[in-house]
Scaffold this motif. Structure first.
Motif, short mmCIF file in Angstrom:
data_model
loop_
_atom_site.label_atom_id
_atom_site.label_comp_id
_atom_site.label_asym_id
_atom_site.label_seq_id
_atom_site.Cartn_x
_atom_site.Cartn_y
_atom_site.Cartn_z
N GLY A 175 0.45 -1.24 -0.04
CA GLY A 175 0.02 -0.16 -0.07
C GLY A 175 0.98 1.13 -0.27
N VAL A 176 1.92 0.66 0.19
CA VAL A 176 3.24 2.30 -0.06
C VAL A 176 3.80 3.07 -1.53
CG1 VAL A 176 4.75 3.30 1.07
CG2 VAL A 176 3.56 2.27 2.43
N ASN A 177 3.60 4.03 -2.20
CA ASN A 177 4.49 3.84 -3.01
C ASN A 177 5.76 3.38 -2.75
OD1 ASN A 177 4.97 5.03 -5.44
ND2 ASN A 177 6.18 6.29 -4.11
N VAL A 178 6.35 3.05 -4.38
CA VAL A 178 7.06 2.39 -3.83
C VAL A 178 8.57 3.63 -5.37
CG1 VAL A 178 9.22 0.52 -5.08
CG2 VAL A 178 7.30 0.19 -3.57
N PRO A 179 9.22 4.32 -5.10
CA PRO A 179 9.79 5.61 -6.58
C PRO A 179 9.93 4.26 -6.78
CG PRO A 179 10.23 6.15 -4.04
CD PRO A 179 9.38 4.62 -3.55
N LEU A 180 9.78 5.01 -8.53
CA LEU A 180 10.45 4.14 -9.72
C LEU A 180 12.18 4.51 -9.82
CD1 LEU A 180 7.88 4.76 -12.14
CD2 LEU A 180 8.03 2.60 -10.60
N ALA A 181 12.19 5.21 -8.82
CA ALA A 181 14.17 5.19 -9.37
C ALA A 181 15.18 5.47 -10.19
CB ALA A 181 14.88 4.75 -7.89
N ASP A 182 16.03 4.55 -10.31
CA ASP A 182 16.33 4.24 -11.50
C ASP A 182 15.86 3.28 -12.74
OD1 ASP A 182 17.68 2.44 -9.91
OD2 ASP A 182 19.44 2.35 -10.46
N ALA A 183 14.61 2.89 -12.22
CA ALA A 183 13.59 2.23 -13.15
C ALA A 183 14.42 2.25 -14.68
CB ALA A 183 12.23 1.43 -12.69
N VAL A 184 14.14 1.00 -15.31
CA VAL A 184 14.59 1.17 -16.21
C VAL A 184 13.63 0.68 -17.58
CG1 VAL A 184 15.83 -0.08 -19.30
CG2 VAL A 184 16.32 0.16 -16.31
N ILE A 185 12.82 1.64 -18.42
CA ILE A 185 11.22 1.84 -18.76
C ILE A 185 11.41 1.80 -19.70
CG2 ILE A 185 8.87 2.57 -18.43
CD1 ILE A 185 9.13 3.55 -15.82
N THR A 186 11.18 0.58 -20.77
CA THR A 186 11.21 0.66 -22.59
C THR A 186 9.50 0.69 -23.25
OG1 THR A 186 11.97 -1.63 -22.55
CG2 THR A 186 13.47 0.45 -22.37
N TYR A 187 9.81 0.99 -24.19
CA TYR A 187 8.35 -0.03 -25.60
C TYR A 187 9.38 -1.23 -25.97
CZ TYR A 187 6.45 3.93 -22.63
OH TYR A 187 6.01 4.75 -21.78
N PRO A 188 9.43 -2.05 -25.80
CA PRO A 188 10.05 -3.18 -26.35
C PRO A 188 8.89 -3.44 -28.58
CG PRO A 188 8.80 -4.21 -25.02
CD PRO A 188 9.09 -2.76 -24.76
N SER A 189 7.46 -2.85 -28.14
CA SER A 189 7.01 -2.52 -29.53
C SER A 189 6.00 -2.52 -29.28
CB SER A 189 6.58 -4.83 -29.76
OG SER A 189 5.95 -5.08 -28.83
N ASN A 190 4.69 -2.63 -30.13
CA ASN A 190 3.29 -2.56 -30.29
C ASN A 190 2.43 -2.89 -28.82
OD1 ASN A 190 4.08 -0.47 -32.38
ND2 ASN A 190 3.21 -1.59 -33.69
#
Lengths: 102, 205
Positions: free
Chosen positions: A56-71
């Protein structure tokens, strides 16, 4: 890891809630895939906003790697601080993207 | 504080912007209350295990002579639960959390071979101190009848981003998302909350 598949809400808008399992944790990443009515993902790029809660507590995304590999897909992977962790709950709001600025 | 009500953008998509007021920041937290009812007493001696919010199981020894629900309930309420205070009224055991706010994790009761029967847990959710509940309605006066997911961003009155840090975020009911203060993040009057939400698919294929 297989993609985690969810369905489109209204053709261009998406909402998904997903609880990380041990296999995601081990892989260090999870890919959320949005499908239309069939088996392939939607045929266009998306943008997504992701929030993560732990008990229930927010987890900061910090240095998470977020990508869009395909449509229709968005992938969240371990950084050095942020880690894909079993039982964390991911909340994803996504939308069909216009990726060409005028 | 009453929920802050906003309207659906197109039936399944939602956007809301809200500036917190002093009353939001001063919301007094409340504790979660869990209740179980013992419906059948013991027919054999053994342990009844109580697990609250996924914590360590608390084993309660009952005897074959604890034949009434009230006797068993009294013994359950006499256990030591690190995060909850337990009281008994007849066959009903009430667990009140020692801290305010929404809690998560599974509640369960393990009766083993004692013959005891216990109801499922009823839950009255807690509320965090400093709290705003965003409620998205359709065309009527009630929230939309489905769960949502939301992403929340906060800026100060000067439009500077505020890290959500340890904000407590919960979805207490359909169409509602609540954000409450954590130890670091504090709901503050003047903060501007931007909420983008969407009807959710929560069943992965």
């Amino acid at each position: 890891m297989p993609n985690r598949i969810f369905r489109v809400t209204n053709g261009v808008s998406f909402g998904a809630k997903y609880t990380i399992v041990a296999a995601d944790d081990t892989a260090g990443n999870v890919t959320i895939q949005f499908n239309g009515t069939g088996t392939p993902s939607v045929a266009y790029p998306i943008v997504a906003s992701i929030s993560v809660l732990r008990a229930g507590v927010n987890v900061p995304l910090a240095d998470a790697v977020i990508t869009y590999p395909s449509n229709g897909c968005v992938k969240i992977a371990d950084g050095s601080t942020f880690l894909v962790t079993t039982n964390d709950v991911y909340y994803i709001v996504a939308q069909r993207a216009d990726i060409t600025a005028e | 504080m009453a929920n802050k009500i906003f309207r659906a953008t197109n039936g399944v998509s939602f956007g809301a912007m809200y500036t917190a007021v002093a009353a939001d920041a001063s919301v007094v937290g409340s504790a979660e209350v869990l209740t179980i009812t013992v419906t059948t007493g013991a027919s054999a001696s053994g342990n009844v295990g109580v697990t609250l919010r996924g914590g360590t199981i608390v084993n309660i020894a009952v005897l074959s002579t604890d034949t009434t629900p009230a006797q068993v309930a009294t013994k359950i309420a006499g256990g030591t639960y690190p995060a909850y205070n337990a009281t008994v009224n007849g066959a009903v055991v009430t667990f009140t959390c020692k801290t305010t706010g929404v809690k998560s994790g599974t509640n369960s009761t393990t009766v083993n071979a004692t013959g005891v029967v216990v109801s499922a847990y009823t839950v009255v959710a807690g509320v965090g101190a400093g709290s705003i509940a965003f409620q998205f309605n359709g065309v009527g006066s009630i929230p939309v009848p489905y769960p949502i997911v939301a992403n929340i961003r906060v800026v100060t009155a000067a439009n500077v981003n505020v890290d959500l840090a340890d904000a407590v975020i919960s979805y207490p009911s359909n169409g509602v998302v609540t954000i409450s203060s954590g130890a670091t993040f504090t709901v503050t009057a003047g903060y501007i909350f931007s909420v983008v939400a969407q009807r959710v698919d929560s069943i992965v294929e």
